[in-house]
Design a protein around this motif. Sequence first.
Motif, PDB file in Angstrom:
ATOM      1  N   GLN A  25       0.159  -1.236  -0.465  1.00  0.00           N
ATOM      2  CA  GLN A  25       0.646   0.016  -0.102  1.00  0.00           C
ATOM      3  C   GLN A  25       1.030   1.619   0.116  1.00  0.00           C
ATOM      4  OE1 GLN A  25      -2.946  -0.463   3.237  1.00  0.00           O
ATOM      5  NE2 GLN A  25      -3.404  -2.800   2.945  1.00  0.00           N
ATOM      6  N   LEU A  26       2.147   1.347   0.540  1.00  0.00           N
ATOM      7  CA  LEU A  26       2.874   2.404   0.113  1.00  0.00           C
ATOM      8  C   LEU A  26       3.156   2.834  -1.000  1.00  0.00           C
ATOM      9  CD1 LEU A  26       5.176   1.487   3.381  1.00  0.00           C
ATOM     10  CD2 LEU A  26       3.583   3.120   3.253  1.00  0.00           C
ATOM     11  N   PRO A  27       3.922   3.690  -1.536  1.00  0.00           N
ATOM     12  CA  PRO A  27       4.413   4.061  -2.710  1.00  0.00           C
ATOM     13  C   PRO A  27       5.968   3.519  -3.023  1.00  0.00           C
ATOM     14  CG  PRO A  27       4.805   6.076  -1.297  1.00  0.00           C
ATOM     15  CD  PRO A  27       3.831   5.050  -0.312  1.00  0.00           C
ATOM     16  N   TRP A  28       5.655   2.684  -4.447  1.00  0.00           N
ATOM     17  CA  TRP A  28       6.882   1.971  -4.750  1.00  0.00           C
ATOM     18  C   TRP A  28       6.873   2.346  -5.698  1.00  0.00           C
ATOM     19  CZ3 TRP A  28       9.170  -2.454  -2.963  1.00  0.00           C
ATOM     20  CH2 TRP A  28       8.356  -3.197  -2.362  1.00  0.00           C
ATOM     21  N   ILE A  29       8.987   2.228  -5.892  1.00  0.00           N
ATOM     22  CA  ILE A  29       9.497   3.047  -7.291  1.00  0.00           C
ATOM     23  C   ILE A  29       9.460   1.301  -8.281  1.00  0.00           C
ATOM     24  CG2 ILE A  29      11.086   3.742  -8.463  1.00  0.00           C
ATOM     25  CD1 ILE A  29      11.382   5.173  -5.378  1.00  0.00           C
ATOM     26  N   VAL A  30       8.715   0.917  -8.932  1.00  0.00           N
ATOM     27  CA  VAL A  30       9.336  -0.472  -9.745  1.00  0.00           C
ATOM     28  C   VAL A  30      10.085  -0.408 -10.746  1.00  0.00           C
ATOM     29  CG1 VAL A  30       6.829  -1.062  -8.403  1.00  0.00           C
ATOM     30  CG2 VAL A  30       7.317   0.001 -11.055  1.00  0.00           C
ATOM     31  N   THR A  31      10.026  -1.375 -11.542  1.00  0.00           N
ATOM     32  CA  THR A  31      11.284  -1.858 -12.156  1.00  0.00           C
ATOM     33  C   THR A  31      10.172  -2.556 -13.590  1.00  0.00           C
ATOM     34  OG1 THR A  31      11.841  -3.434 -11.516  1.00  0.00           O
ATOM     35  CG2 THR A  31      13.335  -1.350 -11.219  1.00  0.00           C
TER      36      THR A  31
END
Length: 302
Positions: free
Chosen positions: A192-198
């Motif tokens: 639920q937290l903001p994620w920096i994804v790839t």
Amino acid sequence: MQEYATLRAFVAVAHTGSVSRAAEQLHLTQPAVSLKLKQLQQHLGLTLFTRRPQGLTLTADGYALLPAAENALASALAFEQSASALHSTLRGKLRIGTIVDPEFIRLGDFLSRLMARAPQLETELHHGMSGNVLGSVEQGELDVGFFLAPPGEGTGNSALAWRELTHFHYHVVAPPGWEAKLADTRWEALAQLPWIVTPTVSAHSRLLKRALADSGATPNRVAQVDQEACMLDLVRAGVGLSLARDALAMAERQESGLAVADNVRLPCALSLIWRCDRATEPTIKAALDTLDTVWPHRLRSL
């Protein structure tokens, strides 16, 4: 080379003091050795030997020329050995897929040892993410490549062989001051937290998807990056969470104050991959043999 055969006869007679012993040493007949000496003396216009009861001895001119003849023969031998070595010298090009940072995959050490083993071999490096490297190796666009996957799982592709080099863990890292937000380490809460994804072809994406599978959660995506350095910069800037290799996570916590989720570890393995049907190719075999010196305690192969 006929000229060197004549010099060999001269040096052999000078050392043995006998045409017969020189002939035996050179695996020639006595008349053949005598003829070579006669031809050499006629060509030079010098008398190189005198005959005495105990055999042949060098004249002053013979003594003067002996070191030069020995040096010429040594140079001829070195020349022949160099020419012979060229027949067995590995040539060609090895296209290598690299990932993450050079230090982690020991790229400098690997290339240095490979060049020492095969100095005529040209290497061509292509940097990308694990999934891109896998596809390029499978298609023959790369010869070998580094790859990340959970330990023991390899590539999931029966056409590719793999050799595990080392095991490590990924950690969940967050911006400085987010320790309280990481108190609940259940994946459904972390998602639920903001994620920096790839991108999906990256090891980050595959590992995160695997970790979230049981909970059925999906990450709250706020940014996507394709470079580890950019991802860490965004985490430092407070954009969101991401995954980082254990060494990086610990270093960033020490140097930049990043928060690291307690007891959340995703196991991973660094491997080298290549096509099974190309394993005996000289360039690929040289790469695999070199791995044994860079990563002497390799873990698993297939």
